[in-house]
Motif scaffolding. Structure first.
Motif, mmCIF file in Angstrom:
data_model
loop_
_atom_site.group_PDB
_atom_site.id
_atom_site.type_symbol
_atom_site.label_atom_id
_atom_site.label_comp_id
_atom_site.label_asym_id
_atom_site.label_seq_id
_atom_site.Cartn_x
_atom_site.Cartn_y
_atom_site.Cartn_z
ATOM 1 N N MET A 1 0.836 -1.183 0.000
ATOM 2 C CA MET A 1 0.000 0.000 0.000
ATOM 3 C C MET A 1 0.880 1.244 0.000
ATOM 4 O O MET A 1 1.910 1.294 0.662
ATOM 5 N N ALA A 2 0.463 2.228 -0.728
ATOM 6 C CA ALA A 2 1.251 3.444 -0.867
ATOM 7 C C ALA A 2 1.228 4.261 0.423
ATOM 8 O O ALA A 2 0.241 4.276 1.151
ATOM 9 N N GLU A 3 2.327 4.906 0.692
ATOM 10 C CA GLU A 3 2.386 5.806 1.832
ATOM 11 C C GLU A 3 1.576 7.053 1.524
ATOM 12 O O GLU A 3 1.280 7.339 0.372
ATOM 13 N N ARG A 4 1.261 7.772 2.559
ATOM 14 C CA ARG A 4 0.506 9.010 2.395
ATOM 15 C C ARG A 4 1.268 10.167 3.015
ATOM 16 O O ARG A 4 1.980 10.008 3.993
ATOM 17 N N ILE A 5 1.083 11.325 2.410
ATOM 18 C CA ILE A 5 1.618 12.569 2.939
ATOM 19 C C ILE A 5 0.406 13.384 3.371
ATOM 20 O O ILE A 5 -0.588 13.468 2.648
ATOM 21 N N TYR A 6 0.479 13.971 4.550
ATOM 22 C CA TYR A 6 -0.642 14.735 5.081
ATOM 23 C C TYR A 6 -0.337 16.216 4.969
ATOM 24 O O TYR A 6 0.732 16.675 5.362
ATOM 25 N N LEU A 7 -1.295 16.947 4.414
ATOM 26 C CA LEU A 7 -1.156 18.385 4.272
ATOM 27 C C LEU A 7 -2.312 19.056 5.002
ATOM 28 O O LEU A 7 -3.435 18.558 4.987
ATOM 29 N N GLN A 8 -2.008 20.196 5.638
ATOM 30 C CA GLN A 8 -3.024 20.917 6.389
ATOM 31 C C GLN A 8 -2.942 22.390 6.051
ATOM 32 O O GLN A 8 -1.860 22.946 5.900
ATOM 33 N N ARG A 9 -4.113 22.998 5.952
ATOM 34 C CA ARG A 9 -4.159 24.442 5.729
ATOM 35 C C ARG A 9 -3.935 25.118 7.077
ATOM 36 O O ARG A 9 -4.653 24.829 8.026
ATOM 37 N N PRO A 10 -2.935 25.994 7.181
ATOM 38 C CA PRO A 10 -2.665 26.659 8.462
ATOM 39 C C PRO A 10 -3.898 27.405 8.973
ATOM 40 O O PRO A 10 -4.619 28.038 8.217
ATOM 41 N N GLY A 11 -4.119 27.268 10.277
ATOM 42 C CA GLY A 11 -5.245 27.943 10.904
ATOM 43 C C GLY A 11 -6.551 27.167 10.857
ATOM 44 O O GLY A 11 -7.564 27.634 11.349
ATOM 45 N N THR A 12 -6.541 25.975 10.265
ATOM 46 C CA THR A 12 -7.749 25.155 10.208
ATOM 47 C C THR A 12 -7.403 23.733 10.634
ATOM 48 O O THR A 12 -6.242 23.379 10.767
ATOM 49 N N ASP A 13 -8.435 22.938 10.839
ATOM 50 C CA ASP A 13 -8.233 21.525 11.161
ATOM 51 C C ASP A 13 -8.357 20.652 9.930
ATOM 52 O O ASP A 13 -8.331 19.435 10.024
#
Length: 105
Positions: A1-13
């Motif tokens: 299974m492929a790994e995942r990269i997590y991205l988040q918008r600053p100031g939000t959940d």
């Protein structure tokens, strides 16, 4: 299974998981996959290329064969680079890479 990269918008959940490696969705669904990811420029480019390659098939047998080969190669290229394009698009919108949930910061 492929790994995942997590991205988040600053100031939000809001956190988005982007797979790494080959994208079967981009290969099989093309511009529809890009549209579902809200990658509008990629959607336009993929639709335009697919349309051009489709019309080459109407010109004759030899050109149609060349168009088919180019369509397959384009689909493979979309699969190889699709997840990278998705990550780049999110980063252009201000998302930043964060550690996965459960790992320390």
């Amino acid at each position: 299974m492929a790994e995942r990269i997590y991205l988040q918008r600053p100031g939000t959940d809001e956190t988005v998981a982007v797979a790494t490696g080959f994208s079967w969705g981009a290969l099989l669904l093309g511009f529809v996959w890009a549209m579902s990811k809200r990658m509008w420029f990629a959607t336009f480019i993929m639709l335009a290329v697919n349309t051009l390659l489709f019309f080459t098939g109407l010109w004759g047998e030899t050109v149609g064969t060349i168009g088919l080969v180019l369509s397959v190669l384009f689909g493979i290229a979309c699969g190889v680079y699709g997840n990278q394009w998705h990550r780049w698009t999110l980063e252009q919108r201000g998302y930043v890479v964060v550690p996965p949930a459960g790992e320390g910061k």
